[in-house]
Design a protein around this motif. Structure first.
Motif, PDB file in Angstrom:
ATOM      1  N   VAL A 136       4.095   3.173 -35.506  1.00  0.00           N
ATOM      2  CA  VAL A 136       3.141   2.117 -35.862  1.00  0.00           C
ATOM      3  C   VAL A 136       2.130   2.668 -36.865  1.00  0.00           C
ATOM      4  O   VAL A 136       1.876   3.874 -36.921  1.00  0.00           O
ATOM      5  CB  VAL A 136       2.389   1.579 -34.622  1.00  0.00           C
ATOM      6  N   ASN A 142       2.945   3.469 -29.264  1.00  0.00           N
ATOM      7  CA  ASN A 142       3.618   2.210 -28.974  1.00  0.00           C
ATOM      8  C   ASN A 142       4.940   2.547 -28.286  1.00  0.00           C
ATOM      9  O   ASN A 142       5.846   3.098 -28.915  1.00  0.00           O
ATOM     10  CB  ASN A 142       3.860   1.418 -30.264  1.00  0.00           C
ATOM     11  N   TRP A 293       0.939  -0.624 -25.746  1.00  0.00           N
ATOM     12  CA  TRP A 293       0.123   0.022 -26.766  1.00  0.00           C
ATOM     13  C   TRP A 293      -0.931   0.888 -26.073  1.00  0.00           C
ATOM     14  O   TRP A 293      -1.539   0.465 -25.117  1.00  0.00           O
ATOM     15  CB  TRP A 293      -0.580  -1.008 -27.628  1.00  0.00           C
TER      16      TRP A 293
END
Length: 298
Positions: A136, A142, A293
């Motif tokens: 990411v 992530n 996340w």
């Protein structure tokens, strides 16, 4: 003085919630061998029995899915050990169900036990092939991880070499190895190996409700599983691939109302399908992907 030993005929029962209830209807049906000779009476499971089995399976989801993957593997391996101890019984039931010789039936049972061990070894490895760390553009981790879907309805294989036991193991073992619970519609014409498997599971370390076995008319049981709102997935291994009453297409339509994951039978499968080497398709078919996340530390 000669002694006469009376034969003790076995009473087969459903396997639901870790117990052995009789069919709600109280009815049975005759199971015969490939030559039409009577083997036993099997319970004639009903829609009510199927719904009860779904309730039992739902009650076992949290505990089984919450068990560590390593422990699930240990439980499955223990089942394989117990199957090995009852090898002769299963070989006799497979031989009668499929009309094959004792040597070939024993080989199919050995293959089923090996397959159970194979799936037991996958329990703590599924996340390695189904999960991922995703790149990411930002200071975050992530991570995608697989989780079981929940309750899976299974239409057991009805044909093909080794369908009555090897095929049965090939559809049950991957579903529970992935952390799901199952309700199995046993092969209508050859339910005895499935019902005997319930006896093994009941005396193993597998929690009650993780596997539930219903024998009877597939045309009654399968649509109930397909339309049930508390069933999360459907394995149509034993459904007819073509169109027609009780076929895969009809069951898929019923399953669509509740957005179930559906694993359709392959069109044109050969009779050797169940003796082929297993893959990871069924392990991955009833998994959900959860993406998390997490901020990076500084």
């Amino acid at each position: 003085m000669s002694e006469t030993t009376l034969s003790v005929f076995k009473t087969y029962k459903l396997y639901v919630g870790g117990k052995f209830p009789r069919s709600e209807s109280g009815r049975v049906y005759e199971v015969t061998d490939s030559k039409g000779q009577w083997l036993a009476n099997a319970p004639l499971g009903t829609r009510k029995d199927t719904r009860d089995a779904v309730v039992a399976a739902r009650g076992a989801v949290k505990g089984w899915a919450g068990t560590t993957a390593y422990n699930r593997g240990q439980v499955l391996y223990r089942i394989a050990e117990m199957l090995q101890g009852r090898r002769e019984q299963f070989a006799a039931e497979v031989a009668a169900a499929e009309g094959i010789g004792a040597k070939k039936a024993a080989a199919l049972v050995d293959a089923a036990i090996d397959r159970w061990v194979w799936y037991a070894g996958w329990t703590d490895k599924i996340a390695q092939i189904a999960g991922n760390t995703n790149p990411v553009a930002g200071p975050f981790f992530n991570i995608s991880t697989p989780e079981p879907s929940g309750v899976i309805g299974v239409v057991a294989p009805q044909s093909g070499a080794g369908f009555s036991f090897l095929g049965l193991v090939s559809v049950i073992a991957p579903a529970i190895a992935a952390g799901n619970t199952v309700v199995v519609a046993a092969a209508a014409e050859a339910p005895l190996p499935a019902l005997s498997l319930g006896e093994v599971l009941a005396t193993s370390d597998l929690p009650g409700g993780v596997v539930n076995v219903i024998s009877g008319k597939t045309a009654d049981i399968a649509p109930t599983l397909a339309s049930h709102q508390d069933v999360n997935g459907l394995d149509l291994a034993g459904a007819i691939a073509s169109d027609g009453p009780g076929a895969a297409t009809e069951l898929e339509v019923l399953a669509a109302d509740t957005l179930k994951r559906v694993l359709r039978p392959a069109v044109g499968e050969t009779d050797l399908a169940w003796t082929n080497a297993p893959g990871t398709e069924r392990l991955l078919s009833f998994l959900e992907t959860k993406t998390v996340w997490h901020p990076m530390g500084v």
